[in-house]
Design a protein around this motif. Structure first.
Motif, PDB file in Angstrom:
ATOM      1  N   GLY A  45      59.004  11.687  55.215  1.00 43.84           N
ATOM      2  CA  GLY A  45      59.571  10.523  54.557  1.00 43.84           C
ATOM      3  C   GLY A  45      60.926  10.155  55.122  1.00 43.84           C
ATOM      4  O   GLY A  45      61.226   8.973  55.323  1.00 43.84           O
ATOM      5  N   GLN A  46      61.732  11.163  55.427  1.00 47.79           N
ATOM      6  CA  GLN A  46      63.054  10.914  55.989  1.00 47.79           C
ATOM      7  C   GLN A  46      62.960  10.315  57.382  1.00 47.79           C
ATOM      8  O   GLN A  46      63.727   9.409  57.742  1.00 47.79           O
ATOM      9  CB  GLN A  46      63.863  12.206  56.028  1.00 47.79           C
ATOM     10  N   VAL A  47      62.026  10.802  58.193  1.00 49.96           N
ATOM     11  CA  VAL A  47      61.835  10.246  59.533  1.00 49.96           C
ATOM     12  C   VAL A  47      61.454   8.768  59.443  1.00 49.96           C
ATOM     13  O   VAL A  47      61.948   7.925  60.208  1.00 49.96           O
ATOM     14  CB  VAL A  47      60.779  11.042  60.310  1.00 49.96           C
ATOM     15  N   MET A  48      60.577   8.447  58.501  1.00 48.54           N
ATOM     16  CA  MET A  48      60.162   7.055  58.340  1.00 48.54           C
ATOM     17  C   MET A  48      61.329   6.192  57.870  1.00 48.54           C
ATOM     18  O   MET A  48      61.503   5.051  58.341  1.00 48.54           O
ATOM     19  CB  MET A  48      58.995   6.960  57.356  1.00 48.54           C
ATOM     20  N   VAL A  49      62.140   6.716  56.962  1.00 45.14           N
ATOM     21  CA  VAL A  49      63.314   5.970  56.501  1.00 45.14           C
ATOM     22  C   VAL A  49      64.262   5.687  57.667  1.00 45.14           C
ATOM     23  O   VAL A  49      64.763   4.571  57.819  1.00 45.14           O
ATOM     24  CB  VAL A  49      64.046   6.747  55.387  1.00 45.14           C
ATOM     25  N   ALA A  51      63.509   5.431  60.789  1.00 48.04           N
ATOM     26  CA  ALA A  51      62.892   4.473  61.723  1.00 48.04           C
ATOM     27  C   ALA A  51      63.005   3.036  61.240  1.00 48.04           C
ATOM     28  O   ALA A  51      62.965   2.103  62.041  1.00 48.04           O
ATOM     29  CB  ALA A  51      61.430   4.834  61.941  1.00 48.04           C
ATOM     30  N   THR A  52      63.149   2.862  59.921  1.00 48.35           N
ATOM     31  CA  THR A  52      63.209   1.513  59.355  1.00 48.35           C
ATOM     32  C   THR A  52      64.584   1.196  58.772  1.00 48.35           C
ATOM     33  O   THR A  52      64.735   0.220  58.045  1.00 48.35           O
ATOM     34  CB  THR A  52      62.139   1.337  58.267  1.00 48.35           C
ATOM     35  N   SER A  53      65.574   2.015  59.112  1.00 47.66           N
ATOM     36  CA  SER A  53      66.911   1.810  58.552  1.00 47.66           C
ATOM     37  C   SER A  53      67.728   0.776  59.312  1.00 47.66           C
ATOM     38  O   SER A  53      68.760   0.332  58.829  1.00 47.66           O
ATOM     39  CB  SER A  53      67.672   3.141  58.506  1.00 47.66           C
ATOM     40  N   LYS A  54      67.292   0.427  60.499  1.00 46.02           N
ATOM     41  CA  LYS A  54      67.969  -0.617  61.262  1.00 46.02           C
ATOM     42  C   LYS A  54      67.020  -1.803  61.404  1.00 46.02           C
ATOM     43  O   LYS A  54      65.802  -1.665  61.213  1.00 46.02           O
ATOM     44  CB  LYS A  54      68.392  -0.090  62.633  1.00 46.02           C
ATOM     45  N   PRO A  55      67.540  -2.984  61.743  1.00 44.87           N
ATOM     46  CA  PRO A  55      66.688  -4.167  61.819  1.00 44.87           C
ATOM     47  C   PRO A  55      65.505  -3.976  62.769  1.00 44.87           C
ATOM     48  O   PRO A  55      65.641  -3.384  63.837  1.00 44.87           O
ATOM     49  CB  PRO A  55      67.646  -5.250  62.340  1.00 44.87           C
ATOM     50  N   PHE A  56      64.338  -4.458  62.356  1.00 41.41           N
ATOM     51  CA  PHE A  56      63.144  -4.386  63.188  1.00 41.41           C
ATOM     52  C   PHE A  56      62.196  -5.508  62.785  1.00 41.41           C
ATOM     53  O   PHE A  56      62.301  -6.073  61.688  1.00 41.41           O
ATOM     54  CB  PHE A  56      62.452  -3.024  63.035  1.00 41.41           C
ATOM     55  N   ALA A  57      61.283  -5.818  63.680  1.00 41.73           N
ATOM     56  CA  ALA A  57      60.172  -6.716  63.384  1.00 41.73           C
ATOM     57  C   ALA A  57      58.889  -5.926  63.601  1.00 41.73           C
ATOM     58  O   ALA A  57      58.877  -4.940  64.336  1.00 41.73           O
ATOM     59  CB  ALA A  57      60.214  -7.950  64.286  1.00 41.73           C
ATOM     60  N   GLY A  81      59.101  -0.954  50.462  1.00 38.27           N
ATOM     61  CA  GLY A  81      58.489  -2.242  50.144  1.00 38.27           C
ATOM     62  C   GLY A  81      59.333  -3.430  50.551  1.00 38.27           C
ATOM     63  O   GLY A  81      58.867  -4.342  51.239  1.00 38.27           O
ATOM     64  N   LYS A  82      60.596  -3.444  50.143  1.00 36.08           N
ATOM     65  CA  LYS A  82      61.461  -4.571  50.474  1.00 36.08           C
ATOM     66  C   LYS A  82      61.680  -4.675  51.978  1.00 36.08           C
ATOM     67  O   LYS A  82      61.696  -5.784  52.534  1.00 36.08           O
ATOM     68  CB  LYS A  82      62.812  -4.423  49.766  1.00 36.08           C
ATOM     69  N   ILE A  83      61.805  -3.522  52.640  1.00 32.68           N
ATOM     70  CA  ILE A  83      62.044  -3.522  54.082  1.00 32.68           C
ATOM     71  C   ILE A  83      60.875  -4.173  54.815  1.00 32.68           C
ATOM     72  O   ILE A  83      61.057  -5.037  55.674  1.00 32.68           O
ATOM     73  CB  ILE A  83      62.256  -2.080  54.578  1.00 32.68           C
ATOM     74  N   PHE A  84      59.642  -3.764  54.478  1.00 31.76           N
ATOM     75  CA  PHE A  84      58.470  -4.327  55.142  1.00 31.76           C
ATOM     76  C   PHE A  84      58.273  -5.795  54.775  1.00 31.76           C
ATOM     77  O   PHE A  84      57.888  -6.610  55.615  1.00 31.76           O
ATOM     78  CB  PHE A  84      57.220  -3.536  54.785  1.00 31.76           C
ATOM     79  N   ASN A  85      58.538  -6.155  53.533  1.00 27.60           N
ATOM     80  CA  ASN A  85      58.355  -7.538  53.115  1.00 27.60           C
ATOM     81  C   ASN A  85      59.372  -8.468  53.767  1.00 27.60           C
ATOM     82  O   ASN A  85      59.048  -9.619  54.099  1.00 27.60           O
ATOM     83  CB  ASN A  85      58.446  -7.644  51.592  1.00 27.60           C
ATOM     84  N   ASP A  86      60.591  -7.973  53.976  1.00 25.20           N
ATOM     85  CA  ASP A  86      61.638  -8.816  54.574  1.00 25.20           C
ATOM     86  C   ASP A  86      61.504  -8.943  56.088  1.00 25.20           C
ATOM     87  O   ASP A  86      61.970  -9.923  56.681  1.00 25.20           O
ATOM     88  CB  ASP A  86      63.020  -8.252  54.250  1.00 25.20           C
ATOM     89  N   ALA A  87      60.891  -7.951  56.723  1.00 29.86           N
ATOM     90  CA  ALA A  87      60.773  -7.969  58.188  1.00 29.86           C
ATOM     91  C   ALA A  87      59.868  -9.102  58.658  1.00 29.86           C
ATOM     92  O   ALA A  87      58.907  -9.482  57.972  1.00 29.86           O
ATOM     93  CB  ALA A  87      60.220  -6.632  58.677  1.00 29.86           C
ATOM     94  N   THR A  88      60.148  -9.622  59.843  1.00 27.80           N
ATOM     95  CA  THR A  88      59.231 -10.576  60.462  1.00 27.80           C
ATOM     96  C   THR A  88      57.996  -9.831  60.948  1.00 27.80           C
ATOM     97  O   THR A  88      58.103  -8.764  61.546  1.00 27.80           O
ATOM     98  CB  THR A  88      59.901 -11.281  61.651  1.00 27.80           C
ATOM     99  N   LYS A  89      56.817 -10.384  60.660  1.00 29.23           N
ATOM    100  CA  LYS A  89      55.551  -9.798  61.090  1.00 29.23           C
ATOM    101  C   LYS A  89      54.900 -10.708  62.128  1.00 29.23           C
ATOM    102  O   LYS A  89      54.580 -11.856  61.822  1.00 29.23           O
ATOM    103  CB  LYS A  89      54.591  -9.625  59.897  1.00 29.23           C
ATOM    104  N   TYR A  90      54.733 -10.205  63.346  1.00 33.58           N
ATOM    105  CA  TYR A  90      54.031 -10.948  64.393  1.00 33.58           C
ATOM    106  C   TYR A  90      52.586 -10.461  64.422  1.00 33.58           C
ATOM    107  O   TYR A  90      52.324  -9.271  64.614  1.00 33.58           O
ATOM    108  CB  TYR A  90      54.694 -10.726  65.748  1.00 33.58           C
TER     109      TYR A  90
END
Length: 204
Positions: A45-49, A51-57, A81-90
């Motif tokens: 869980g920490q590794v995933m956090v 990986a998504t703690s900085k801006p990404f698409a 949830g908020k991180i994935f929902n806010d990110a741009t999805k291509y």
């Protein structure tokens, strides 16, 4: 220029199909959906956090987009949830995915490889590929992957969609980071390292 990073959950025998649960991807009669679920621990869980703690698409194939779009818009209170929902999805798809089902979703028009190559040339956050087995094969053939984050689970399933399938272009990789969970999941980060350095153990 943006980095394109492939994050994949993998069985020890190389299968990436349907790690998350029943109904995710039963194609080909796959009988082991959800094989990753019971191996999760705090380290993972920490590794995933991180990986998504900085801006990404996100870059997603059609099937993975549909799976995630059916869940995350209704799970904004869950961790991530908020991180994935806010990110741009291509979304790479030959059809017309329902982009309205998940906010900030954009279809890659035309050829996926050309579209992603152009995206990589733009300024912006890193591009993270999640799931998307078929799309990854296209990325590999066109040498578009800048980094692999491979989570290898101590489980064998025998058959299914593989990360490195037939047609994979031979190449060397360099391990740049690694973590092992309490459940035996090996999380390795690999960067391309040019051609395979061959040699021999034979004596002159």
């Amino acid at each position: 220029m943006r980095k394109l990073i492939v994050t994949t959950f993998l069985t020890l025998d190389g299968v990436m199909q349907a790690p998350g649960g029943p109904g995710e991807d039963p194609s080909g009669g796959f009988a082991h959906e959800g094989w990753s679920v019971n191996y999760w621990d705090e380290t993972m869980g920490q590794v995933m956090v991180e990986a998504t703690s900085k801006p990404f698409a996100m870059v997603l194939g059609r099937r993975t987009f549909d799976i995630m779009a059916a869940h995350w818009p209704h799970a904004s209170e869950e961790e991530g949830g908020k991180i994935f929902n806010d990110a741009t999805k291509y979304v790479a798809s030959r059809g017309r995915p329902n982009l309205a089902a998940w906010s900030n979703s954009v279809q890659i028009e035309g050829d996926a490889a050309s579209g992603l190559a152009a995206l990589k040339q733009e300024d912006g956050p890193e591009l993270q590929v999640h799931g998307s087995a078929n799309l990854i094969q296209t990325l590999l053939r066109h040498n578009l992957v800048d980094e692999f984050r491979i989570w290898t689970f101590p489980v064998l399933v025998g058959s299914g969609k593989r990360l490195f399938d037939e047609g994979t272009v031979p190449a060397g990789l360099k391990l740049v980071d690694s973590t092992i969970s309490s459940t035996g999941v090996v999380i390795g980060t690999y960067a391309p390292a040019g051609e395979i350095p061959v040699g021999t153990f034979a004596r002159d």
